[in-house]
Scaffold this motif. Structure first.
Motif, mmCIF file in Angstrom:
data_model
loop_
_atom_site.group_PDB
_atom_site.id
_atom_site.type_symbol
_atom_site.label_atom_id
_atom_site.label_comp_id
_atom_site.label_asym_id
_atom_site.label_seq_id
_atom_site.Cartn_x
_atom_site.Cartn_y
_atom_site.Cartn_z
ATOM 1 N N ALA A 707 -55.700 -50.762 44.799
ATOM 2 C CA ALA A 707 -57.059 -51.242 44.515
ATOM 3 C C ALA A 707 -57.878 -51.238 45.796
ATOM 4 N N ILE A 708 -57.272 -51.729 46.862
ATOM 5 C CA ILE A 708 -57.996 -51.753 48.147
ATOM 6 C C ILE A 708 -58.273 -50.319 48.596
ATOM 7 N N GLY A 709 -57.247 -49.447 48.403
ATOM 8 C CA GLY A 709 -57.420 -48.044 48.795
ATOM 9 C C GLY A 709 -58.586 -47.405 48.057
ATOM 10 N N ILE A 710 -58.684 -47.665 46.753
ATOM 11 C CA ILE A 710 -59.759 -47.047 45.957
ATOM 12 C C ILE A 710 -61.130 -47.511 46.471
ATOM 13 N N CYS A 731 -69.814 -56.563 51.947
ATOM 14 C CA CYS A 731 -68.447 -56.821 51.474
ATOM 15 C C CYS A 731 -68.231 -58.305 51.198
ATOM 16 N N PHE A 732 -67.740 -58.598 50.011
ATOM 17 C CA PHE A 732 -67.346 -59.976 49.692
ATOM 18 C C PHE A 732 -65.881 -60.101 50.067
ATOM 19 N N ASP A 733 -65.622 -60.997 50.971
ATOM 20 C CA ASP A 733 -64.301 -61.030 51.583
ATOM 21 C C ASP A 733 -63.403 -62.083 50.943
ATOM 22 N N PHE A 734 -62.671 -61.671 49.935
ATOM 23 C CA PHE A 734 -61.737 -62.613 49.291
ATOM 24 C C PHE A 734 -60.276 -62.308 49.626
ATOM 25 N N LEU A 735 -60.085 -61.373 50.524
ATOM 26 C CA LEU A 735 -58.699 -61.003 50.835
ATOM 27 C C LEU A 735 -58.093 -61.985 51.823
ATOM 28 N N ASP A 736 -56.816 -62.304 51.640
ATOM 29 C CA ASP A 736 -56.168 -63.104 52.667
ATOM 30 C C ASP A 736 -55.884 -62.193 53.859
ATOM 31 N N HIS A 737 -55.649 -62.799 54.982
ATOM 32 C CA HIS A 737 -55.553 -62.032 56.224
ATOM 33 C C HIS A 737 -54.379 -61.038 56.187
ATOM 34 N N VAL A 738 -53.239 -61.507 55.617
ATOM 35 C CA VAL A 738 -52.048 -60.642 55.629
ATOM 36 C C VAL A 738 -52.286 -59.387 54.778
ATOM 37 N N THR A 739 -52.814 -59.593 53.581
ATOM 38 C CA THR A 739 -53.082 -58.422 52.718
ATOM 39 C C THR A 739 -54.112 -57.508 53.377
ATOM 40 N N ALA A 740 -55.123 -58.122 53.981
ATOM 41 C CA ALA A 740 -56.175 -57.323 54.626
ATOM 42 C C ALA A 740 -55.573 -56.484 55.748
ATOM 43 N N ARG A 741 -54.743 -57.125 56.575
ATOM 44 C CA ARG A 741 -54.161 -56.397 57.713
ATOM 45 C C ARG A 741 -53.224 -55.289 57.204
ATOM 46 N N ARG A 742 -52.396 -55.640 56.248
ATOM 47 C CA ARG A 742 -51.428 -54.665 55.741
ATOM 48 C C ARG A 742 -52.123 -53.444 55.132
ATOM 49 N N ASN A 743 -53.307 -53.622 54.625
ATOM 50 C CA ASN A 743 -54.007 -52.505 53.973
ATOM 51 C C ASN A 743 -55.172 -51.967 54.797
ATOM 52 N N ASN A 744 -55.030 -52.182 56.092
ATOM 53 C CA ASN A 744 -55.970 -51.577 57.050
ATOM 54 C C ASN A 744 -57.436 -51.878 56.762
ATOM 55 N N TYR A 745 -57.670 -53.085 56.335
ATOM 56 C CA TYR A 745 -59.040 -53.523 56.043
ATOM 57 C C TYR A 745 -59.912 -53.435 57.297
ATOM 58 N N VAL A 790 -69.237 -54.302 47.883
ATOM 59 C CA VAL A 790 -67.816 -53.962 47.826
ATOM 60 C C VAL A 790 -67.046 -55.282 47.772
ATOM 61 N N ALA A 791 -66.408 -55.528 46.657
ATOM 62 C CA ALA A 791 -65.805 -56.848 46.456
ATOM 63 C C ALA A 791 -64.305 -56.720 46.204
ATOM 64 N N PHE A 792 -63.513 -57.139 47.188
ATOM 65 C CA PHE A 792 -62.048 -57.086 47.058
ATOM 66 C C PHE A 792 -61.541 -58.412 46.486
ATOM 67 N N GLY A 793 -60.835 -58.399 45.403
ATOM 68 C CA GLY A 793 -60.197 -59.616 44.876
ATOM 69 C C GLY A 793 -61.176 -60.613 44.294
ATOM 70 N N LEU A 794 -62.066 -60.125 43.416
ATOM 71 C CA LEU A 794 -63.088 -61.018 42.848
ATOM 72 C C LEU A 794 -62.499 -62.117 41.968
ATOM 73 N N ASP A 795 -61.288 -61.898 41.480
ATOM 74 C CA ASP A 795 -60.699 -62.942 40.642
ATOM 75 C C ASP A 795 -60.367 -64.188 41.456
ATOM 76 N N ARG A 796 -60.403 -64.041 42.767
ATOM 77 C CA ARG A 796 -60.152 -65.233 43.597
ATOM 78 C C ARG A 796 -61.438 -66.027 43.832
ATOM 79 N N ALA A 797 -62.556 -65.491 43.315
ATOM 80 C CA ALA A 797 -63.835 -66.181 43.535
ATOM 81 C C ALA A 797 -64.051 -67.235 42.465
ATOM 82 N N SER A 798 -63.176 -68.252 42.480
ATOM 83 C CA SER A 798 -63.268 -69.278 41.436
ATOM 84 C C SER A 798 -64.581 -70.040 41.516
#
Ligand SMILES: Nc1ncnc2c1ncn2[C@@H]1O[C@H](COP(=O)(O)OP(=O)(O)OP(=O)(O)O)[C@@H](O)[C@H]1O
Length: 915
Positions: A707-710, A731-745, A790-798
């Motif tokens: 998803a991040i790649g797309i 960019c709406f930043d809902f990614l946690d740091h680890v996922t962001a780093r792992r996916n070259n955000y 560009v919104a990564f992880g919008l489901d976390r936007a409670s």
């Protein structure tokens, strides 16, 4: 070399006979000397007696030692792949020294001509017969190269005498066959008579025996057989007896030896003539209670008496060596000249070499007018040389035909490496210039895409040929330039295309059947390879009769059921093959009488790669590299630079709307899927479902999030279609740091900035306020620039659903933006891993807000909820399903782009986008 060995063996045999003859003579001399001595003693010539005795003893010592040495030489070891127990040591011949008037006893091996040379009759009762027959069978197995001897034991009185060898069946079904019924014996004798004819055909005109022929060609052509008949004449009728007598005469020369165990005292029918049985055999018998070889009656024969348990143990070793047996390899250069390339025209067919049958190179022709054979079916159990055979076929074809004469479409459905060398890979820039499509680890969708493409090509060719006749030969006779190439489609492990039996299988079977049926006239040929077709054979036969379109069958060693399925019911020749590299070639739909045993050549990688290099050097300027599809390969945006340049040109010169690249569709266009984002209602893009597998910690550490790649690929490709820099990226930043780093955000952010499109980051807490402002601007009509959200992880936007003091929820602003944004240039590229949250965010009546949806790890029910009940989707690694109501006629599977890497950034930054 082999001939030398063979000649030596001949000489040894002669010498052995001579030595035994001389020994007989020496013994006679000794008797004479003894008699003479007696006479001399009587007459008082003591001295002469001593001299005569000494001379005789010397002769005996000399000849018996020569006979011993020769015996050892003749009974050769089975290490040599051509080894055969043509002489076996049945025991030792013994003559007490005193009998010959000498001091020492004479002990020499009893060496009998056996497999390939003669038959044996054991005229013995009881224990002696049991031990000797077991010993002979064991000596035959152990003196023959593993896997090359079949023993057939006929035991009409159920003595179980040969049971210690029954375990050999574990290694090879035909290495040991036990029979009890006269009818079975009669069938086997029929088969053996057929074998005599077949081998005689092979040897015709050479004047050779099978032994000579093998020695001359250096190949273990055909196989050895020993028919062991217990308790004769029990269970043998007159007719079978007569055929056995004939077999006894002609069998050994063609590799079939008989062993008769006859009870001397047994009642024999009137028509039974023991003398005739013994005429073409060496006879071992008991005389006055002592065992002897009829040819040398003065010696006593002593035999080993191995316990049955010992034989069972030895049999187990034999099973292991049969399993690992191989035949002497035939180098590729021996079957295919490698000096001159591209000598042949494919106008009237395609011919390739696969191996040798004896001294003859075996070739197969596809598509010619005369024989009308157009497709090939290849099967073989795991590890029996299927990949090697396919490589031999490909290289033989490519050496003979230039790329303009031959095109290859190759699909490999297993996780193998066979096709890798044909593609241009890091570290090796050359590729197979004849290859148009290479599907490494193909999936069924790709297989289907290739079949569809070839089906279209079939239609195109039929139309093209119409004015000239109805086939490619006529067309090529009329239109010589440019030559229209023949096409060969090669599918390895093709059965995987038809499992499970769903719509893809049905479509695949239909297309394949059409191609197989109509391809010959159009110059499209198929090579299907599989390790197991017995499972699908019924399906294919019932529904389409596909195999009826495959006259040429090549069966490597396999189980009986596979042999039947590949060749024909009852044709078990593939199960009777012994070694890796051997195959049954059958060019008549598997009919048993058309079986031809072939030793397949070995595709030596260094030879093949230098050939490929030469072909590539010669063709690189006139051909493009093949399309390579690797189902497991992570696709990166840097592979799509050409596509981005094209889109950018379209925007600049034709004013087209920018389009977001999301991945590669599973087809053979080689072009990524671009989702166009014009300023029309609904032109947003939603990625739904988890972007990666959720598994162990380890898995999570290495996972890439599709998803991040797309979204990264979509935003970078869109940015590059705004040459004037006239777009904002937020960019709406809902990614946690680890996922962001792992996916070259951060790499992505950095790249966007360096490309000239710095991304404005809106922190989690500020998203509500940002949406509010943007919604106001929309309402007021003051949106200034094209904006991509560009919104990564919008489901976390409670917080989007939490009402403020005025009961207003930010999600309402989002809905307004989704509804009214596109026409004002605002487009959302969003990812929700949770489908329920996505629904909530769209709200009641929001169904049409987002036209493009990409489903990742989402179950079938959820997918159908969005896309309707007829869409089927099963979650797979590295795959997504793209649906777009306005752009795509039906949902399309893609390999989505993986997150950016440093290499992608470097490649994208190196491009001169202005040129
Ligand atoms: N004609 C041959 N002569 C001698 N050795 C061979 C021959 N064909 C294959 N081999 C050897 O047998 C081994 C297996 O061959 P190959 O990989 O072609 O088998 P395969 O049936 O494709 O195996 P798999 O089912 O695992 O894909 C290789 O080590 C190869 O060198």
């Amino acid at each position: 070399m082999t001939t030398r060995v063979e000649l030596a063996a001949e000489r040894l045999k002669q010498a052995h006979a001579n030595a035994l003859g001389a020994l007989d003579a020496a013994c006679a001399l000794a008797f004479d000397a003894g008699a003479e001595a007696e006479r001399a003693a009587k007459t008082g010539y003591e001295r002469h007696v001593a001299i005569a005795r000494t001379r005789a003893a010397q002769h005996i010592a000399e000849h018996s030692s020569a006979a011993r040495d020769l015996g050892v030489e003749l009974v050769r070891s089975a290490d040599d792949p051509l080894a055969v127990a043509d002489y076996v040591a049945a025991g030792t011949l013994y003559l007490p020294g005193a009998d010959s008037g000498v001091n020492q006893d004479i002990v020499v091996p009893c060496v009998l001509p056996f497999i390939g040379r003669g038959n044996v009759v054991l005229n013995l009762d009881g224990e002696l017969g049991t031990h000797l027959i077991r010993h002979l069978v064991w000596a035959a197995y152990s003196g023959t190269a593993p896997g090359q001897l079949d023993v057939i034991g006929y035991d009409p009185t159920l003595t179980g005498l040969l049971s210690p060898f029954a375990g050999i069946k574990e290694a090879s079904e035909s290495a040991f066959t036990g029979l009890n019924r006269p009818r079975e014996l009669s069938q086997v004798v029929d088969r053996l008579v057929g074998d005599v004819q077949r081998v005689n055909d092979l040897l015709r005109g050479t004047g050779d025996t099978l032994l000579d022929f093998r020695a001359r060609t250096g190949h273990p052509v055909e196989r050895w057989q020993a028919l062991v008949l217990l308790d004769t004449p029990e269970g043998i009728d007159e007719e079978t007896y007569r055929r056995l007598l004939s077999l006894g005469k002609v069998g050994p020369a063609v590799g079939i030896s008989l062993v008769w165990l006859t009870k001397p005292e047994a009642d024999k029918p009137g028509w039974w003539d023991q003398e005739k049985v013994e005429k073409s055999a060496e006879v071992l018998e008991a005389k006055n209670g002592a065992l002897q070889w009829r040819a040398h009656p003065q010696f006593a024969l002593r035999i080993a008496r191995p316990a049955a348990s010992e034989l069972v143990r030895e049999t187990n070793f034999l099973v292991a060596s049969i399993r690992s047996a191989s035949v002497p390899s035939v180098p590729f250069e021996r079957i295919q000249q490698t000096e001159r390339r591209w000598t042949d025209s494919s106008a009237d067919g395609l011919t390739f070499a696969i191996g040798m049958a004896g001294p003859h190179v075996v070739e197969v022709t596809l598509g010619d007018e005369r024989q009308q054979r157009h497709n090939v079916l290849v099967t073989g159990a795991v590890g029996q040389g299927k990949s090697n055979l396919l490589k031999v076929i490909v290289h033989s074809l490519c050496q003979r035909y230039a790329p303009e004469e031959l095109q290859l479409y190759m699909l490999d459905f297993k996780a193998g490496v066979t096709l890798f060398p044909f593609a241009s890979m890091p570290g090796a820039i050359d590729y197979l210039p004849h290859a148009r499509v290479l599907g490494l680890e193909s999936d069924r969708d790709f297989g289907l895409a290739v079949l569809k493409h070839l089906d279209d090509e079939l239609g195109r060719r039929s139309r093209l040929f119409r004015p000239y006749g109805d086939d490619i030969s006529k067309y090529r006779a009329a239109v010589t330039q440019p030559p229209l190439p023949r096409i060969v489609l090669i599918i390895d492990e093709f059965h995987m295309m038809f499992e499970p039996t769903d719509k893809t299988a049905e479509d695949g079977a239909r297309l394949l059947e059409g191609l197989a049926r109509r391809g010959r006239a159009c110059g499209i040929h198929i090579v299907l390879a599989s390790q197991t077709i017995s499972g699908i054979a019924a399906l294919m036969a019932r529904e389409n009769g596909i195999f009826a379109q495959f006259p040429i069958r090549v069966a490597l060693k396999n189980a009986v059921a596979e042999s039947f399925a590949t060749l024909s019911q009852g044709n078990d020749a593939a199960a009777r093959l012994r070694a890796r590299g051997e195959a049954v070639l059958n060019q008549d739909y598997g009919v048993a009488s058309a079986n031809q045993q072939v030793v397949i050549a070995v595709a030596n990688d260094s030879v093949l790669s230098s050939l490929q290099r030469a072909w590539w050097e010669a063709a690189r300027r006139s051909v493009t590299p093949p399309l390579v599809f690797d189902g497991a390969h992570l696709v990166r945006l840097s592979e799509a630079i050409f596509a981005i340049q094209t889109l950018r040109r379209h925007v600049m010169s034709e004013g087209r709307a920018p389009a977001a690249l999301v991945g590669y569709p599973i087809d053979i266009s080689g072009t990524p899927l671009a989702i166009s984002l014009p300023d029309d209602p609904g032109r947003h893009l939603a990625v739904l479902g988890a972007g990666e597998k959720t598994g162990s910690l380890e898995e999570a550490e290495s996972a890439t999030n599709n998803a991040i790649g797309i979204l990264q690929a979509a935003s970078v490709s869109l940015a590059l279609q705004h040459p004037a820099g006239d777009a904002d990226f937020v960019c709406f930043d809902f990614l946690d740091h680890v996922t962001a780093r792992r996916n070259n955000y951060y790499e992505w952010l950095n790249l966007m900035e360096r490309l000239g499109y710095p991304v404005q980051i809106v922190q989690k807490a500020d998203v509500g306020a940002y949406l509010r402002t943007l919604a106001d601007e929309l309402l007021e009509g003051t949106v200034a620039r094209r904006t991509y959200l560009v919104a990564f992880g919008l489901d976390r936007a409670s917080s989007l659903e939490t009402p403020d003091a005025f009961a207003h929820r930010p999600v309402e602003d989002l809905q307004l933006i989704l509804r009214d944004g596109p026409v004002r240039g605002i487009h959302l590229l969003g990812w929700w891993s949770n489908a329920a949250t996505f629904r909530n965010h769209l709200g009641f009546g929001g169904d049409g807000f987002i036209e493009t949806m990409i489903m990742l790890r989402l179950d079938q029910a959820s997918v159908q909820e969005f896309l309707g009940p007829f869409v089927s989707w099963s979650v797979r690694d590295n795959r997504g399903l793209v649906a777009d109501r306005t752009q795509l006629p039906e949902p399309t599977t893609v390999v989505p782009f993986a997150p950016m890497t440093l290499r992608d950034s470097t490649s994208l930054l190196k491009v001169d986008w202005e040129s």
